[in-house]
Enzyme design. Structure first.
Site, PDB file in Angstrom:
ATOM      1  N   CYS A   2      13.776   2.762  41.159  1.00 54.93           N
ATOM      2  CA  CYS A   2      12.389   2.498  40.752  1.00 54.93           C
ATOM      3  C   CYS A   2      11.872   1.204  41.368  1.00 54.93           C
ATOM      4  CB  CYS A   2      12.336   2.375  39.242  1.00 54.93           C
ATOM      5  SG  CYS A   2      13.109   3.733  38.390  1.00 54.93           S
ATOM      6  N   ARG A  28      11.971   3.273  48.896  1.00 55.85           N
ATOM      7  CA  ARG A  28      13.120   3.286  47.982  1.00 55.85           C
ATOM      8  C   ARG A  28      13.344   4.667  47.380  1.00 55.85           C
ATOM      9  NH1 ARG A  28      13.681  -2.205  45.554  1.00 55.85           N
ATOM     10  NH2 ARG A  28      14.410  -1.218  43.675  1.00 55.85           N
ATOM     11  N   TRP A  76      12.112   6.633  39.691  1.00 61.05           N
ATOM     12  CA  TRP A  76      13.137   7.523  40.225  1.00 61.05           C
ATOM     13  C   TRP A  76      13.955   7.929  39.007  1.00 61.05           C
ATOM     14  CZ3 TRP A  76      18.393   8.118  40.945  1.00 61.05           C
ATOM     15  CH2 TRP A  76      18.764   8.978  41.970  1.00 61.05           C
ATOM     16  N   ASN A 102      12.687  -1.232  35.333  1.00 60.43           N
ATOM     17  CA  ASN A 102      13.744  -0.781  36.246  1.00 60.43           C
ATOM     18  C   ASN A 102      15.071  -1.024  35.549  1.00 60.43           C
ATOM     19  OD1 ASN A 102      11.855  -0.335  38.173  1.00 60.43           O
ATOM     20  ND2 ASN A 102      12.641  -1.815  39.661  1.00 60.43           N
ATOM     21  N   GLY A 103      16.012  -0.095  35.699  1.00 55.74           N
ATOM     22  CA  GLY A 103      17.330  -0.271  35.096  1.00 55.74           C
ATOM     23  C   GLY A 103      17.610   0.820  34.076  1.00 55.74           C
ATOM     24  N   GLU A 483      37.434  10.642  54.491  1.00 58.11           N
ATOM     25  CA  GLU A 483      36.104  10.047  54.410  1.00 58.11           C
ATOM     26  C   GLU A 483      35.929   8.951  55.468  1.00 58.11           C
ATOM     27  OE1 GLU A 483      33.434  10.807  53.276  1.00 58.11           O
ATOM     28  OE2 GLU A 483      32.227   9.012  53.007  1.00 58.11           O
ATOM     29  N   LYS A 487      33.045   8.953  58.299  1.00 57.43           N
ATOM     30  CA  LYS A 487      32.091   7.834  58.370  1.00 57.43           C
ATOM     31  C   LYS A 487      32.011   7.327  59.804  1.00 57.43           C
ATOM     32  CE  LYS A 487      30.249   7.990  55.765  1.00 57.43           C
ATOM     33  NZ  LYS A 487      29.949   8.817  54.628  1.00 57.43           N
ATOM     34  N   GLU A 490      30.483  10.170  62.402  1.00 58.47           N
ATOM     35  CA  GLU A 490      29.094  10.627  62.291  1.00 58.47           C
ATOM     36  C   GLU A 490      28.095   9.566  62.728  1.00 58.47           C
ATOM     37  OE1 GLU A 490      27.756  11.588  58.302  1.00 58.47           O
ATOM     38  OE2 GLU A 490      28.958   9.976  57.427  1.00 58.47           O
ATOM     39  N   HIS A 506      53.824  17.302  63.498  1.00 64.11           N
ATOM     40  CA  HIS A 506      53.759  18.762  63.656  1.00 64.11           C
ATOM     41  C   HIS A 506      52.747  19.151  64.721  1.00 64.11           C
ATOM     42  CE1 HIS A 506      56.531  19.324  60.383  1.00 64.11           C
ATOM     43  NE2 HIS A 506      55.823  18.440  59.681  1.00 64.11           N
ATOM     44  N   LYS A 605      19.584  14.257  56.024  1.00 63.75           N
ATOM     45  CA  LYS A 605      20.088  13.727  54.759  1.00 63.75           C
ATOM     46  C   LYS A 605      20.353  14.841  53.759  1.00 63.75           C
ATOM     47  CE  LYS A 605      21.327  10.536  51.930  1.00 63.75           C
ATOM     48  NZ  LYS A 605      22.710  10.074  52.133  1.00 63.75           N
TER      49      LYS A 605
HETATM   50  C1  F6R Z   1      28.263  12.243  55.202  1.00 56.46           C
HETATM   51  C2  F6R Z   1      27.343  12.893  54.280  1.00 56.46           C
HETATM   52  C3  F6R Z   1      27.426  14.359  54.155  1.00 56.46           C
HETATM   53  C4  F6R Z   1      27.101  14.819  52.733  1.00 56.46           C
HETATM   54  C5  F6R Z   1      27.017  16.361  52.691  1.00 56.46           C
HETATM   55  C6  F6R Z   1      26.738  16.866  51.308  1.00 56.46           C
HETATM   56  O1  F6R Z   1      28.085  10.839  55.215  1.00 56.46           O
HETATM   57  O2  F6R Z   1      26.510  12.269  53.677  1.00 56.46           O
HETATM   58  O3  F6R Z   1      28.665  14.839  54.575  1.00 56.46           O
HETATM   59  O4  F6R Z   1      28.085  14.347  51.875  1.00 56.46           O
HETATM   60  O5  F6R Z   1      26.019  16.805  53.564  1.00 56.46           O
HETATM   61  O6  F6R Z   1      25.500  16.424  50.861  1.00 56.46           O
HETATM   62  P1  F6R Z   1      25.139  16.413  49.320  1.00 56.46           P
HETATM   63  O7  F6R Z   1      26.026  15.416  48.674  1.00 56.46           O
HETATM   64  O8  F6R Z   1      23.687  16.029  49.271  1.00 56.46           O
HETATM   65  O9  F6R Z   1      25.377  17.799  48.810  1.00 56.46           O
END
Ligand code: F6R
Length: 610
Positions: A2, A28, A76, A102-103, A483, A487, A490, A506, A605
């Site tokens: 928020c 935001r 939000w 906010n919070g 992970e 990271k 990508e 293997h 995203k």
């Molecule tokens: C990687 C990343 C993606 C998401 C995936 C699932 O940094 O962000 O691998 O984790 O696309 O997305 P959500 O969590 O929105 O279902």
């Protein structure tokens, strides 16, 4: 997350300044917006669900919006779905106080009951509305002392902007664990949750500290400490440009979100641990009998959320002894899974809109399973279609590569596992207490790890131009390796793979040659020696090894070329700490390669197509 803005001026209409400030806070993320202002000596509220343009159109239909004091908010949703009524500002029953917040107010349910008994009428589902009614029922004729009294009843985090009908021309603000600044302007004074909102008006600001309050009039700002004593504070001069300020002074959203992790983790964990030490899963309840019937837990997700699930499998099985299957949502939906009404399905998704994850949810639901989702976006499709939802209160995540959502998802998986294990008497109350105390300590430990950023940036410059990377580890270290590798690849476009360390020989070890970059995750104390042997194997073939180890473990540093150290915690929580330096490593390598970090090529995203 928020956003808050407030303005009190002499001859300048407040509403355009509020709307302009809210526009600056749009980045935001928000689902609704609203403003409160004075009209004919009364507080008037205009608010609505949706984009700011909806609010602007609504304001155009109103007369008397030229008052010179007001507060505004972009919401939000955390408590209650995005809707007109749940939007801020909230106003007390007689119209005496209006508030933006906010919070999260952790004790809002108790306060709500108490205020209802006093005759307050609640219109929304929010935690914020209790503050408006609490102010009204605490009113003693003095604006500041009333706010002080009401704030002393609030538990949780808050930044508040408040108007009082009896004190036109004034704004009172107060904060605890949620940012709030005051801007000192020439035409009047401002409050804001974020410098961005007021930077076009002033660069002179006061930063409020926890517990501090301020009274703003058009000509004066008076600041008080927690006890209501007036204090002198230094005005600071902001030197950022507007674009940088939107990222809170950080170069990218990704690093801003990495740095936010201690705060959002605390926001996600602490409201769910009651003062008596019990776990409160937002009203989700299972009886021991119901849990005993669960024959299998399925965790379904994509990408990083799937990696949270991999940690979840190790942790849930260890604590509850219930078998856990972790599945990529895109695979699950087409494999005719053996889910039935005795299965429990956990869906993990930041956006709550990922097409494959949603399809997997529907597939599991048709087979009669109870669906619990861990979601960041309130009111998203996955949240709406699940039987139960646990929200990660991480705020909007703007960087495509997830960091803070991953961390908060993980914390909810932990809480869920501890809750189920305790219900099934697999762990006793003393063990629960020990685990929760470790869980509560994670935000501070992450803050410590974030101090490694400069060291990791220097290391990253060394590795930035390598073509391949391999992340190895065993057990929970392997789950984090998945992970860490994603990271890096990508955002930096370096080819990277994660391997269970024991799997290397293997096949994959044939790829290791002089200079191959290998990251060895060595934080799972029970298996460190085994992983160290694997490090020796790759070193013998010329690999350049960066290791991650727990402070005090010198054996790892003896084998690796370089070692990063992190604090210790209970074994099951190690992933929460390990992932942070790995996020920083990916970030700084991508930065050294000059990549478009927040918007990596070909990625979106929210993946709403199959
Ligand atoms: C990687 C990343 C993606 C998401 C995936 C699932 O940094 O962000 O691998 O984790 O696309 O997305 P959500 O969590 O929105 O279902």
């Amino acid at each position: 997350m928020c956003g808050i803005i407030g303005f009190t001026g002499d001859n300048v209409p407040a509403v355009p300044i509020l709307v302009d400030g809210l526009k600056k806070l749009e980045y935001r993320g928000y689902d609704s917006a609203g403003v409160a202002y004075f009209k004919d000596n009364k507080i008037e509220i205009t608010k609505s669900k949706g984009r700011l343009t909806v609010l602007e159109d609504l304001l155009k239909t109103k007369k008397g919006t030229d008052g010179t004091v007001g507060i505004g908010h972009t919401r939000w949703a955390t408590h209650g779905e995005p809707s007109d009524i749940n939007s801020h500002p909230h106003i007390s029953n007689s119209g005496l106080f209006a508030v933006v917040h906010n919070g999260i107010i952790e004790n809002y349910a108790t306060l709500k009951e108490e205020l209802k008994e006093k005759g307050c009428n609640f219109l929304s589902d929010t935690d914020t509305e209790v503050i408006a009614h609490l102010l009204e029922t605490s009113y003693d004729g003095d604006f500041i002392s009333t706010v002080k009294k009401a704030a002393s009843r609030l538990e949780g985090s808050y930044a508040l902007g408040i108007l009082c009908k009896e004190n036109p021309g004034q704004i009172v603000c107060v904060r605890r664990s949620s940012p709030l600044i005051i801007g000192v302007g020439t035409d009047g004074n401002y409050i804001a949750s974020d410098i961005t909102a007021i930077l076009t008006h002033t660069r002179k600001i006061y930063q409020l500290d926890d517990g501090e309050m301020a009274l703003l009039t058009p000509k004066k700002v008076t600041i008080f400490d927690e006890d209501g004593k007036e204090i002198a504070k230094k005005v600071e001069k902001v030197t950022w440009d507007v674009a940088a300020a939107e990222k809170g002074g950080y170069e990218h959203f990704m690093i801003k979100e990495i740095m936010e992790q201690p705060h959002v983790l605390a926001e996600t964990i602490s409201p769910r641990i009651a003062s008596d030490g019990s776990i409160n899963l937002d009203g989700i309840d299972f009886t021991k009998e119901q849990l005993k019937k669960v024959n299998r837990i399925y965790i379904l997700a994509c990408g990083s959320a799937y990696h949270v699930g991999v940690v979840g499998k190790y942790v849930i099985e260890k604590l509850t002894s219930i078998p856990v299957e972790i599945d990529l949502a895109s695979e699950f939906r087409y494999r005719n899974p053996l889910v039935d009404s005795n299965s429990m399905v956990i869906i993990i998704s930041q956006s709550g809109e990922t097409a494959d994850t949603l399809a997997a949810l529907r597939e599991a639901k048709t087979k009669g399973a109870r669906i619990i989702s861990i979601v960041n976006t309130v009111g998203s499709s996955i949240a709406r279609e699940s039987d139960d939802v646990l929200y990660t209160w991480a705020g909007p995540e703007i960087s495509v590569a997830t960091t803070k959502a991953y961390s908060t998802q993980l914390s909810l998986v932990y809480l869920f596992a501890i809750y189920v294990a305790n219900k099934l008497n697999k762990i006793g109350d003393a063990e629960v207490k020990k685990l929760l105390s470790e869980l509560n300590a994670l935000p501070d430990k992450i803050s410590e790890i974030l101090k490694l950023a400069p060291q990791i940036e220097t290391l990253a410059n060394r590795y930035a131009y390598l073509e391949h990377a391999y992340f190895i580890g065993r057990n929970l270290d392997y789950a984090v390796a998945l992970e860490a590798s994603l990271k890096l690849k990508e955002i930096s476009y370096i080819h990277s793979e994660a391997y269970a360390a024991g799997e290397l020989k293997h096949g994959t070890i044939s790829l290791i040659e002089k200079g191959t970059f290998v990251v060895g995750l060595c934080c799972c104390e029970r298996l460190v020696d085994k992983t160290v042997s694997n490090i020796r194997e790759v070193k013998a073939r010329g690999a350049e090894v960066l290791a991650l180890a727990v402070e005090g473990n010198d054996a790892v540093a003896k084998e690796a070329d370089r070692t990063l150290y992190i604090p210790s915690t209970h074994e099951i929580f190690m992933p929460s700490l390990e992932v942070v330096p790995m996020q920083l490593l990916g970030y700084y390598i991508a930065k050294a390669r000059n990549c478009d970090i927040d918007k990596p090529r070909n990625l979106a995203k929210s993946v709403t197509v199959e």
